[in-house]
Design an enzyme around this catalytic site. Structure first.
Site, short mmCIF file in Angstrom:
data_model
loop_
_atom_site.label_atom_id
_atom_site.label_comp_id
_atom_site.label_asym_id
_atom_site.label_seq_id
_atom_site.Cartn_x
_atom_site.Cartn_y
_atom_site.Cartn_z
N LYS A 88 0.81 -1.22 0.00
CA LYS A 88 0.00 0.00 0.00
C LYS A 88 0.84 1.26 0.00
O LYS A 88 0.42 2.28 -0.52
CB LYS A 88 -0.96 0.01 1.20
CG LYS A 88 -2.09 -0.98 1.06
CD LYS A 88 -3.23 -0.66 2.01
CE LYS A 88 -4.37 -1.64 1.82
NZ LYS A 88 -5.43 -1.46 2.82
N LYS A 125 -4.79 -10.29 -6.93
CA LYS A 125 -6.08 -10.54 -6.28
C LYS A 125 -7.11 -9.50 -6.70
O LYS A 125 -6.74 -8.37 -7.06
CB LYS A 125 -5.93 -10.61 -4.76
CG LYS A 125 -5.60 -9.32 -4.11
CD LYS A 125 -5.74 -9.38 -2.59
CE LYS A 125 -5.52 -7.97 -2.07
NZ LYS A 125 -5.73 -7.74 -0.68
N LYS A 130 -10.35 -3.63 -4.44
CA LYS A 130 -11.01 -2.33 -4.57
C LYS A 130 -10.10 -1.32 -5.24
O LYS A 130 -10.57 -0.38 -5.87
CB LYS A 130 -11.28 -1.75 -3.17
CG LYS A 130 -12.40 -2.35 -2.40
CD LYS A 130 -12.39 -1.78 -0.97
CE LYS A 130 -13.32 -2.57 -0.08
NZ LYS A 130 -13.15 -2.30 1.35
P1 AMP Z 1 -10.98 -5.03 2.65
O1 AMP Z 1 -11.81 -4.68 1.51
O2 AMP Z 1 -9.52 -5.00 2.35
O3 AMP Z 1 -11.37 -4.31 3.92
O4 AMP Z 1 -11.28 -6.57 2.92
C1 AMP Z 1 -12.46 -7.02 3.55
C2 AMP Z 1 -12.46 -8.53 3.63
O5 AMP Z 1 -12.53 -9.10 2.31
C3 AMP Z 1 -11.21 -9.13 4.27
O6 AMP Z 1 -11.60 -10.26 5.05
C4 AMP Z 1 -10.39 -9.57 3.10
O7 AMP Z 1 -9.51 -10.62 3.42
C5 AMP Z 1 -11.46 -10.02 2.14
N1 AMP Z 1 -10.99 -9.94 0.74
C6 AMP Z 1 -10.58 -8.83 0.10
N2 AMP Z 1 -10.21 -9.11 -1.17
C7 AMP Z 1 -10.40 -10.45 -1.33
C8 AMP Z 1 -10.21 -11.36 -2.42
N3 AMP Z 1 -9.76 -10.95 -3.61
N4 AMP Z 1 -10.52 -12.66 -2.22
C9 AMP Z 1 -10.99 -13.09 -1.02
N5 AMP Z 1 -11.19 -12.28 0.04
C10 AMP Z 1 -10.90 -10.98 -0.09
#
Ligand code: AMP
Ligand code: TRP
Length: 346
Positions: free
Chosen positions: A122, A206, A209
């Protein structure tokens, strides 16, 4: 859908997880996190947080932050999290998170944080320009979890390292302050077909967002046409779908699409390949995948839109959740402060 395996039935277990209000939710968040949240809420006490303190480690316009906080809450509810059952709240409404994070900043070591790969990703090339908050982000995450002595944390695979750090902090606190077992050694619940959903444009990255290309992800709020067009244009290789799971090796894009199909339909990859192996992607598999996505996501996004039409109601639900969360957090923080040697509350 296959439910995540929750290792132990009920009792002294407590689940905590959080999602940042820093952008629209996508299929990775849905399969990696929300689906597990819903499955776990009936098995034990669950707290699901909208981690707005974490979100501001990168710049968030104040107006957008409020709207996005409500949108994440709406996504939790629309996916099936029941606020009468699980405790759903905004992190900033429970000041104990910040207070415990400070204590943990004094427990965690610089060397531990220096190893965090998410900070490296990041902060990019100019880490001296990243906020200090981004650096200590995983310490706040440990505070989120341990403030409730949570034993299990459902997350996607990308959070594995942060959960290891949480255990390191718990162990060092317990050791340094001679308080054996005070904080639990929390386990991540990562297993499951949706633990790592990849970009539709690049099977090695991966789904995220922050990917500049909207074509790389399926957003929870995408309409049916958008979903169909993103899946039609999703990167694949020229070979047909293989007959066996072993033959998905070295074919990350194919593996990802088959994995998404499996996760959404509650099948194994082998079962999906039993139906579609040997065929090309375009004619039958991709349209079937698009249909499945629309079938699963359309009701979620419709419910999100309905809930978002009444922001005051979302705010009330979050405020009620914050009260319940504080009632659990206060005695744990008070005991922590006593252990550290602070005089307040003695
Ligand atoms: P975040 O959007 O980074 O706050 O992530 C929220 C949740 O979604 C966390 O538990 C992440 O590990 C999960 N997550 C985010 N991106 C992925 C992805 N590409 N595949 C699986 N889980 C994800
Ligand atoms: N760091 C997590 C993410 O990016 C969000 C998060 C913050 C979290 N606090 C948490 C997840 C506590 C689980 C438990 O996805």
């Amino acid at each position: 859908m296959t439910e995540p395996a929750f290792p132990v039935a009920t009792g002294e277990h407590r689940v905590f997880s959080g999602v940042q209000p820093s952008g629209a939710l996508h299929l990775g968040n849905y399969l990696g996190a929300l689906v597990k949240f819903v499955a776990l809420q009936h098995q034990t006490q669950c707290l699901y947080c909208v981690v707005d303190l974490h979100a501001i480690t990168a710049w968030q316009a104040p107006k957008t932050l409020a709207a996005q906080t409500r949108e994440i809450a709406a996504a939790y509810f629309a996916a099936g999290v029941d606020p009468a059952e699980a405790i759903v709240f905004a992190q900033s409404a429970v000041p104990e998170h910040s207070e415990l994070a400070w204590i943990f900043n004094c427990v965690a070591r610089l060397g531990w944080l220096d190893r965090m790969t998410q900070f490296k990703e990041k902060s990019g090339k100019h880490k001296e320009r990243a906020s200090v908050g981004l650096y200590t982000y995983p310490v706040l995450q440990a505070a989120d979890i341990l403030l409730y002595k949570a034993t299990h944390v459902p997350v996607g695979e990308d959070q594995k390292q942060h959960l290891e750090l949480t255990r390191d902090i718990a162990a060092k606190f317990n050791h340094d302050f001679d308080a054996p077992g005070f904080f639990p050694l929390t386990e991540a619940l990562i297993e499951g077909p949706g633990a790592r959903i990849m970009s539709l444009r690049d099977g090695a990255a991966k789904m995220s967002k922050s990917d500049p290309s909207d074509q790389s992800r399926i957003n929870l709020t995408d309409d049916a046409d958008t979903i169909a067009s993103k899946i039609r244009r999703a990167k694949t290789d020229p070979l047909p779908l293989p007959e066996s799971v072993d033959d998905l090796k070295g074919r990350p894009e194919a593996d990802n699409l088959v994995g998404i199909f499996a996760a959404l339909s509650g099948q194994t990859k082998a079962q999906v390949l039993a139906s579609y192996g040997g065929q090309g992607f375009g004619q039958i598999f991709k349209p079937a995948l698009a249909d499945l996505l629309v079938e699963r996501l359309a009701p979620v996004s419709a419910e999100m839109r309905r809930l978002m039409a009444d922001p005051a109601e979302i705010d009330r639900t979050l405020a009620a959740g914050a009260q319940r969360a504080r009632a659990l957090a206060e005695p744990i923080l008070a005991e922590t402060k006593r252990i550290v040697g602070f005089t307040a509350g003695r």
